[in-house]
Design a protein around this motif. Structure first.
Motif, short mmCIF file in Angstrom:
data_model
loop_
_atom_site.label_atom_id
_atom_site.label_comp_id
_atom_site.label_asym_id
_atom_site.label_seq_id
_atom_site.Cartn_x
_atom_site.Cartn_y
_atom_site.Cartn_z
N ALA A 83 0.83 -1.21 0.00
CA ALA A 83 0.00 0.00 0.00
C ALA A 83 0.86 1.26 0.00
CB ALA A 83 -0.93 -0.01 1.21
N ARG A 91 -7.54 2.11 -7.30
CA ARG A 91 -7.93 0.73 -7.64
C ARG A 91 -6.69 -0.14 -7.88
NH1 ARG A 91 -12.25 -2.01 -9.99
NH2 ARG A 91 -11.67 -4.22 -10.02
N ALA A 148 -5.15 -1.02 -4.51
CA ALA A 148 -5.91 -2.07 -3.84
C ALA A 148 -5.64 -3.43 -4.46
CB ALA A 148 -7.41 -1.74 -3.90
N ASP A 149 -5.58 -3.48 -5.79
CA ASP A 149 -5.27 -4.75 -6.46
C ASP A 149 -3.86 -5.23 -6.10
OD1 ASP A 149 -7.75 -4.70 -7.63
OD2 ASP A 149 -7.06 -3.83 -9.51
N ASN A 175 -3.95 -6.69 -2.56
CA ASN A 175 -4.58 -8.01 -2.57
C ASN A 175 -3.65 -9.07 -3.17
OD1 ASN A 175 -6.96 -9.80 -2.35
ND2 ASN A 175 -6.86 -9.79 -4.58
#
Length: 288
Positions: free
Chosen positions: A141, A251, A254-255, A258
């Motif tokens: 992040a 986005r 975040a991907d 993950n």
């Protein structure tokens, strides 16, 4: 009218199905190649970070403050969850193994079974999962946000290598913190298993520690610490790679987070299986 349209519709559906099959067949080698390329980039990133860390430490140019800051952050997000994970793990191992061993009439071996389970498998895997869930997510992040804000590109324009400035301190911080978290989980897990064995399974304290000391060796502890460091290295390299290659704004970040968590967990499980097989081959369990 319907009888004349049905063959045409069936023919069109067959053509579409064949086209989709060809597209999937064409994409499959591309996906495999992309996966291999990603693995290569991740490996190069880890090698470059270790090389920069060694050379900077030798030349006394290593960013120690950044490393300590990252190490403290990793400790703050993993220490308490590590304790909370170690307690039920030690209890579960001691209870399940203890019931089985008690039925066999060897209650004095509960200490060896529970303690060795925590040292050889539970502690390093729990350490890796904690670092992968908290550490890799935070690193991905952080670096992903810097990438999308074009801070990484600005560093390259100014002649600063982001691998040397950002990745190398995080790698060393993770290698320092991973064995500490592993030791914490070992201590808490063994104590929790001991309390359950003594309180619930009617095991005497002396027999518990005697059986544990008879089977636990220094090699087991060292292997556990080395495994935790390897898992920490995998976690930090994957997190940094996903963060530095984040695209598409929030986005994309975040991907990347993950993907970092999922890849870290999968890599830890695969590597742990290989290390366990190699260690059991050369160092089988024996009485100390």
């Amino acid at each position: 009218m319907t009888s004349t349209q049905t063959p045409a519709v069936a023919s069109a559906a067959a053509i579409a199905a064949r086209a989709k099959a060809r597209t999937d067949a064409e994409r499959r080698p591309g996906r495999i190649g992309a996966s291999i390329d990603t693995f290569g980039r991740t490996t190069r990133l880890g090698a470059s970070a270790l090389r920069y860390a060694v050379t900077d430490i030798v030349s006394l140019r290593f960013p120690l403050r950044e490393m300590l800051s990252q190490a403290w952050f990793i400790i703050t997000v993993t220490a308490i969850p590590g304790i909370l994970m170690a307690i039920p793990f030690g209890v579960i191992v001691s209870t399940q193994v203890g019931n089985l061993v008690h039925q066999l009439g060897a209650s004095s071996m509960i200490g060896a079974a529970g303690g060795m389970g925590v040292i050889k498998q539970g502690a390093p895997v729990a350490t890796g999962l904690l670092l992968g869930g908290a550490g890799a997510a935070a690193i991905a992040a952080d670096l992903g946000a810097r990438t999308t804000r074009e801070e990484i590109d600005a560093m390259r324009v100014m002649g600063v290598d982001p691998v040397q400035r950002l990745v190398a301190p995080r790698v060393i911080a993770m290698l320092v913190v991973a064995p500490l978290i592993n030791i914490l989980i070992i201590a808490v897990g063994i104590v929790a298993g001991y309390l359950v064995a003594v309180a619930s399974l009617d095991v005497t304290p002396g027999s518990y520690w005697m059986s544990f000391g008879a089977f636990a060796t220094r090699i087991d502890v060292w292997v556990s610490l080395i495994k935790s460091m390897i898992f920490g290295l995998l976690v930090v390299v994957v997190g940094c790679q996903r963060g530095l290659e984040a695209k598409g704004g929030p986005r994309g970040v975040a991907d990347g987070v993950n993907a970092a968590v999922v890849l870290s967990v999968v890599a830890i499980m695969v590597v742990n299986t290989g290390i366990t097989q190699v260690v059991n081959m050369f160092y089988p369990m024996r009485m100390g």
